[in-house]
Design a protein around this motif. Structure first.
Motif, PDB file in Angstrom:
ATOM      1  N   SER A   7     -15.172  51.208 -42.237  1.00 23.01           N
ATOM      2  CA  SER A   7     -14.789  50.554 -40.980  1.00 23.01           C
ATOM      3  C   SER A   7     -15.778  50.885 -39.868  1.00 23.01           C
ATOM      4  O   SER A   7     -16.141  50.010 -39.077  1.00 23.01           O
ATOM      5  N   VAL A   8     -16.207  52.125 -39.819  1.00 25.95           N
ATOM      6  CA  VAL A   8     -17.181  52.536 -38.793  1.00 25.95           C
ATOM      7  C   VAL A   8     -18.505  51.813 -39.016  1.00 25.95           C
ATOM      8  O   VAL A   8     -19.093  51.258 -38.084  1.00 25.95           O
ATOM      9  N   LEU A   9     -18.982  51.788 -40.253  1.00 25.17           N
ATOM     10  CA  LEU A   9     -20.250  51.126 -40.564  1.00 25.17           C
ATOM     11  C   LEU A   9     -20.174  49.631 -40.274  1.00 25.17           C
ATOM     12  O   LEU A   9     -21.081  49.052 -39.670  1.00 25.17           O
ATOM     13  N   ARG A  10     -19.111  48.997 -40.679  1.00 22.46           N
ATOM     14  CA  ARG A  10     -18.968  47.552 -40.434  1.00 22.46           C
ATOM     15  C   ARG A  10     -18.875  47.240 -38.949  1.00 22.46           C
ATOM     16  O   ARG A  10     -19.417  46.241 -38.494  1.00 22.46           O
ATOM     17  N   THR A  11     -18.196  48.083 -38.204  1.00 29.84           N
ATOM     18  CA  THR A  11     -18.103  47.866 -36.761  1.00 29.84           C
ATOM     19  C   THR A  11     -19.475  48.003 -36.119  1.00 29.84           C
ATOM     20  O   THR A  11     -19.874  47.173 -35.303  1.00 29.84           O
ATOM     21  N   ALA A  12     -20.215  49.037 -36.503  1.00 28.69           N
ATOM     22  CA  ALA A  12     -21.566  49.222 -35.959  1.00 28.69           C
ATOM     23  C   ALA A  12     -22.455  48.041 -36.339  1.00 28.69           C
ATOM     24  O   ALA A  12     -23.247  47.562 -35.522  1.00 28.69           O
ATOM     25  N   TYR A  13     -22.301  47.552 -37.545  1.00 24.98           N
ATOM     26  CA  TYR A  13     -23.096  46.413 -37.994  1.00 24.98           C
ATOM     27  C   TYR A  13     -22.716  45.139 -37.238  1.00 24.98           C
ATOM     28  O   TYR A  13     -23.566  44.331 -36.874  1.00 24.98           O
ATOM     29  N   PHE A  14     -21.424  44.974 -36.981  1.00 28.09           N
ATOM     30  CA  PHE A  14     -20.966  43.820 -36.215  1.00 28.09           C
ATOM     31  C   PHE A  14     -21.597  43.816 -34.829  1.00 28.09           C
ATOM     32  O   PHE A  14     -22.044  42.782 -34.341  1.00 28.09           O
ATOM     33  N   TYR A  15     -21.675  44.967 -34.213  1.00 27.91           N
ATOM     34  CA  TYR A  15     -22.237  45.058 -32.867  1.00 27.91           C
ATOM     35  C   TYR A  15     -23.755  44.940 -32.843  1.00 27.91           C
ATOM     36  O   TYR A  15     -24.317  44.375 -31.916  1.00 27.91           O
ATOM     37  N   THR A  16     -24.420  45.500 -33.833  1.00 27.34           N
ATOM     38  CA  THR A  16     -25.885  45.569 -33.779  1.00 27.34           C
ATOM     39  C   THR A  16     -26.580  44.473 -34.573  1.00 27.34           C
ATOM     40  O   THR A  16     -27.687  44.075 -34.218  1.00 27.34           O
ATOM     41  N   GLY A  17     -25.992  44.038 -35.674  1.00 19.66           N
ATOM     42  CA  GLY A  17     -26.648  43.059 -36.530  1.00 19.66           C
ATOM     43  C   GLY A  17     -27.796  43.647 -37.330  1.00 19.66           C
ATOM     44  O   GLY A  17     -28.561  42.921 -37.947  1.00 19.66           O
ATOM     45  N   ASP A  18     -27.910  44.953 -37.344  1.00 20.62           N
ATOM     46  CA  ASP A  18     -29.006  45.636 -38.029  1.00 20.62           C
ATOM     47  C   ASP A  18     -28.418  46.741 -38.901  1.00 20.62           C
ATOM     48  O   ASP A  18     -27.808  47.681 -38.389  1.00 20.62           O
ATOM     49  N   ARG A  19     -28.610  46.610 -40.202  1.00 19.80           N
ATOM     50  CA  ARG A  19     -28.001  47.560 -41.132  1.00 19.80           C
ATOM     51  C   ARG A  19     -28.477  48.991 -40.915  1.00 19.80           C
ATOM     52  O   ARG A  19     -27.681  49.923 -40.911  1.00 19.80           O
ATOM     53  N   HIS A  20     -29.768  49.165 -40.704  1.00 24.04           N
ATOM     54  CA  HIS A  20     -30.297  50.523 -40.548  1.00 24.04           C
ATOM     55  C   HIS A  20     -29.808  51.170 -39.257  1.00 24.04           C
ATOM     56  O   HIS A  20     -29.444  52.349 -39.243  1.00 24.04           O
ATOM     57  N   LEU A  21     -29.778  50.408 -38.195  1.00 26.87           N
ATOM     58  CA  LEU A  21     -29.259  50.918 -36.932  1.00 26.87           C
ATOM     59  C   LEU A  21     -27.771  51.230 -37.071  1.00 26.87           C
ATOM     60  O   LEU A  21     -27.286  52.254 -36.558  1.00 26.87           O
ATOM     61  N   ALA A  22     -27.048  50.380 -37.776  1.00 24.13           N
ATOM     62  CA  ALA A  22     -25.619  50.614 -38.003  1.00 24.13           C
ATOM     63  C   ALA A  22     -25.394  51.908 -38.789  1.00 24.13           C
ATOM     64  O   ALA A  22     -24.469  52.672 -38.490  1.00 24.13           O
ATOM     65  N   GLU A  23     -26.241  52.164 -39.767  1.00 21.92           N
ATOM     66  CA  GLU A  23     -26.122  53.408 -40.537  1.00 21.92           C
ATOM     67  C   GLU A  23     -26.404  54.622 -39.656  1.00 21.92           C
ATOM     68  O   GLU A  23     -25.710  55.637 -39.745  1.00 21.92           O
ATOM     69  N   ASP A  24     -27.424  54.518 -38.795  1.00 19.45           N
ATOM     70  CA  ASP A  24     -27.731  55.611 -37.869  1.00 19.45           C
ATOM     71  C   ASP A  24     -26.565  55.868 -36.919  1.00 19.45           C
ATOM     72  O   ASP A  24     -26.178  57.014 -36.679  1.00 19.45           O
ATOM     73  N   ILE A  25     -26.008  54.792 -36.387  1.00 18.55           N
ATOM     74  CA  ILE A  25     -24.884  54.924 -35.471  1.00 18.55           C
ATOM     75  C   ILE A  25     -23.685  55.527 -36.185  1.00 18.55           C
ATOM     76  O   ILE A  25     -22.987  56.391 -35.629  1.00 18.55           O
ATOM     77  N   SER A  26     -23.442  55.125 -37.423  1.00 19.39           N
ATOM     78  CA  SER A  26     -22.324  55.677 -38.195  1.00 19.39           C
ATOM     79  C   SER A  26     -22.460  57.184 -38.361  1.00 19.39           C
ATOM     80  O   SER A  26     -21.485  57.925 -38.213  1.00 19.39           O
ATOM     81  N   GLN A  27     -23.667  57.624 -38.647  1.00 15.65           N
ATOM     82  CA  GLN A  27     -23.895  59.066 -38.769  1.00 15.65           C
ATOM     83  C   GLN A  27     -23.629  59.770 -37.444  1.00 15.65           C
ATOM     84  O   GLN A  27     -22.998  60.831 -37.406  1.00 15.65           O
ATOM     85  N   GLU A  28     -24.105  59.169 -36.356  1.00 15.27           N
ATOM     86  CA  GLU A  28     -23.869  59.747 -35.030  1.00 15.27           C
ATOM     87  C   GLU A  28     -22.376  59.827 -34.720  1.00 15.27           C
ATOM     88  O   GLU A  28     -21.909  60.814 -34.148  1.00 15.27           O
ATOM     89  N   VAL A  29     -21.656  58.780 -35.092  1.00 12.94           N
ATOM     90  CA  VAL A  29     -20.213  58.745 -34.833  1.00 12.94           C
ATOM     91  C   VAL A  29     -19.518  59.907 -35.523  1.00 12.94           C
ATOM     92  O   VAL A  29     -18.714  60.621 -34.916  1.00 12.94           O
ATOM     93  N   PHE A  30     -19.830  60.133 -36.787  1.00 12.51           N
ATOM     94  CA  PHE A  30     -19.152  61.201 -37.509  1.00 12.51           C
ATOM     95  C   PHE A  30     -19.599  62.586 -37.041  1.00 12.51           C
ATOM     96  O   PHE A  30     -18.804  63.529 -37.049  1.00 12.51           O
TER      97      PHE A  30
END
Length: 161
Positions: A7-30
């Motif tokens: 859910s965190v990864l998909r939300t980050a991806y929804f906002y950014t449209g960039d898989r790698h950035l979404a993965e980075d943000i997911s790590q930051e979130v946790f």
């Protein structure tokens, strides 16, 4: 991470449209959640708290330039699977009409529909997450549904013979 990572990864991806950035943000979130776990009061569900951190992290990273790139449908992301460049290009070409119409809406309307329907959060949870009154969230959902309906009607009328 096992329970809410997707859910965190998909939300980050929804906002950014960039898989790698979404993965980075997911790590930051946790990392933020781990460091701030003692500060979590339990006023909301853990999922709501994590999604709130995710939304704020995306806003911080993207600023007002959110959605300059059209993201693909987040439901196409598969947990633990890396998507090749070719698959990503094909996914972008074949993204759903509904998502294209959703992306024509204003950001507050996109956000309301995504959080409510895709992440299945209540209006109360969304209000807490966004720091907005619950009535405002309900109003955004109502107006977003109306706008989406107009977009779908307009799209259908342009395709009629």
């Amino acid at each position: 991470m096992d329970a809410y990572g997707a859910s965190v990864l998909r939300t980050a991806y929804f906002y950014t449209g960039d898989r790698h950035l979404a993965e980075d943000i997911s790590q930051e979130v946790f990392l933020k959640a781990y460091r701030g776990w003692r500060a979590f009061r339990g006023d909301s569900a853990v999922k709501t708290w994590l999604i709130s951190i995710t939304v704020n992290a995306c806003r911080d990273k993207m600023g007002v330039k959110m959605f300059t790139e059209q993201p693909t449908d987040p439901s196409r992301m598969q947990r633990g699977r890396t998507i090749s460049v070719e698959e990503e290009a094909l996914a972008r070409l074949g993204k759903s009409e509904l998502l294209q119409q959703l992306l024509r809406l204003s950001l507050p309307h996109q956000e309301a529909l995504y959080l409510y329907y895709y992440l299945d959060l209540s209006t109360r949870e969304i209000a807490e997450m966004l720091g907005a009154p619950e009535g405002t969230v309900r109003n955004r959902l109502h107006r977003a549904r109306e706008a989406l309906g107009r977009e779908m009607t307009k799209e259908a009328s342009t395709h009629e013979p």
